[in-house]
Design a protein around this motif. Structure first.
Motif, mmCIF file in Angstrom:
data_model
loop_
_atom_site.group_PDB
_atom_site.id
_atom_site.type_symbol
_atom_site.label_atom_id
_atom_site.label_comp_id
_atom_site.label_asym_id
_atom_site.label_seq_id
_atom_site.Cartn_x
_atom_site.Cartn_y
_atom_site.Cartn_z
ATOM 1 N N ASN A 175 45.354 45.516 54.743
ATOM 2 C CA ASN A 175 45.388 44.186 54.140
ATOM 3 C C ASN A 175 46.660 43.436 54.517
ATOM 4 O OD1 ASN A 175 42.895 44.250 52.839
ATOM 5 N ND2 ASN A 175 43.713 45.179 50.984
ATOM 6 N N PHE A 176 47.779 44.165 54.561
ATOM 7 C CA PHE A 176 49.055 43.549 54.954
ATOM 8 C C PHE A 176 48.986 43.024 56.385
ATOM 9 C CE2 PHE A 176 53.071 44.265 57.249
ATOM 10 C CZ PHE A 176 53.876 43.326 56.613
ATOM 11 N N MET A 177 48.421 43.843 57.288
ATOM 12 C CA MET A 177 48.343 43.441 58.689
ATOM 13 C C MET A 177 47.363 42.284 58.893
ATOM 14 S SD MET A 177 50.585 45.089 60.308
ATOM 15 C CE MET A 177 50.120 44.821 62.031
ATOM 16 N N ARG A 178 46.308 42.227 58.099
ATOM 17 C CA ARG A 178 45.380 41.083 58.188
ATOM 18 C C ARG A 178 46.109 39.784 57.844
ATOM 19 N NH1 ARG A 178 39.449 42.468 55.612
ATOM 20 N NH2 ARG A 178 39.269 44.624 56.309
ATOM 21 N N LYS A 179 46.918 39.839 56.800
ATOM 22 C CA LYS A 179 47.649 38.637 56.387
ATOM 23 C C LYS A 179 48.710 38.262 57.428
ATOM 24 C CE LYS A 179 46.986 39.472 51.433
ATOM 25 N NZ LYS A 179 47.646 39.805 50.147
#
Length: 290
Positions: free
Chosen positions: A260-264
């Motif tokens: 989720n962090f990398m998607r953002k």
């Protein structure tokens, strides 16, 4: 050419001792045909009954669109009243599905319609989840984040289930930092020229009819194809193997949040990178040249 799939063994009924010895301990799948015949659900559960008892509920819907960077983990794509959704299922094919619907909290009246089978598994009493799909809707190939053992009961119609043991992961084009295979693979009719590693994958298949149950051992990949409108309920127990429990904790405590962090941070670039990496890693491991 078709996938290399064996029919999942079927039994009419089974004792707890036989289930533990022949399926739970060796982690082998099985279909039990008559486990639900003493449940009220066996006679009551159909789409009209669900409409009757849960028609006013607003339900989250999912379709088969690819994962997008700006969508959260298991984020729904639409919603509608259960009564409208049931009418849609009966009227025509639709890609909209209901996914991980907790009937204990959402539709408590259904709790008295089913039982927790005594098969030597410590079933998680608070997490019976329901799944709905229309004719020809498909659930992409994935495995569950918590590596649980799953008892998957189907009602109203017919569903085709394709499953693979965890040791077949190298052939399934697993997307890194996720629980899924490449979403553009049609496991009902795969393109072996585009996805050559699938020719080496060895899995299992069954068609579930009303009231039948499929036992899926922990960490098994599964792909569901609704041949008719219908719905299922899954009961689950925690992993028996320590290594799978540790994988489940890693997925829940780190992997999901990192993704989720990398998607953002990276946006669609991160999704595209993972999808490309799924091909590169699979073909490198198998010495397949592009």
């Amino acid at each position: 050419m078709q996938l290399n799939l064996k029919q999942i063994p079927r039994v009419s009924t089974i004792s707890k001792d036989d289930f533990i010895k022949n399926y739970l301990k060796p982690q082998r799948p099985v279909v039990i045909e008559k486990l639900t015949q003493d449940w009220p659900a066996y006679k009551k559960w159909n789409l009209e009954y669900i409409k009757q008892v849960a028609g006013d509920k607003t339900v989250p819907l999912y379709d088969d669109r690819p994962v997008k960077h700006d969508e959260g983990f298991n984020q729904a794509h639409a919603e509608m009243k259960m009564s409208e959704y049931v009418d849609l299922l009966k009227k025509k094919p639709t890609n909209f599905r209901i996914f991980l619907y907790n009937i204990m909290s959402e539709v408590p009246v259904l709790q008295t319609d089913f039982k927790f089978p005594k098969l030597g598994m410590r079933l998680i009493k608070g997490l019976p989840m329901m799944f709905f799909g229309g004719t020809d809707s498909k659930v992409f190939m994935h495995f569950d984040i918590d590596f649980t053992n799953i008892l998957h009961f189907h009602f109203h119609g017919k569903k085709r289930c394709v499953i693979f043991p965890p040791d077949q992961s190298p052939y399934l084009y697993r997307v890194p930092h996720s629980l899924i295979a490449r979403e553009d693979i049609d496991f009902s009719n795969p393109d072996f020229e585009k996805w050559p590693a699938l020719k080496q994958a060895q899995g299992f298949v069954c068609e579930l009819n009303h009231g039948e149950m499929l036992y899926m051992p922990e960490g098994y990949w599964h792909y569901m194809h609704y041949l008719t409108p219908g719905f299922s309920i899954s009961l689950r127990s925690y992993p028996r193997k320590i290594k799978n429990l540790s994988k489940a904790l890693y997925n829940l405590l780190f992997m999901r949040h990192y993704d989720n962090f990398m998607r953002k941070r990276k946006g669609q670039e991160w999704i595209d990178y993972k999808n490309e990496k799924a091909i590169i890693r699979t073909h490198e491991n198998l010495n397949i040249k592009e």
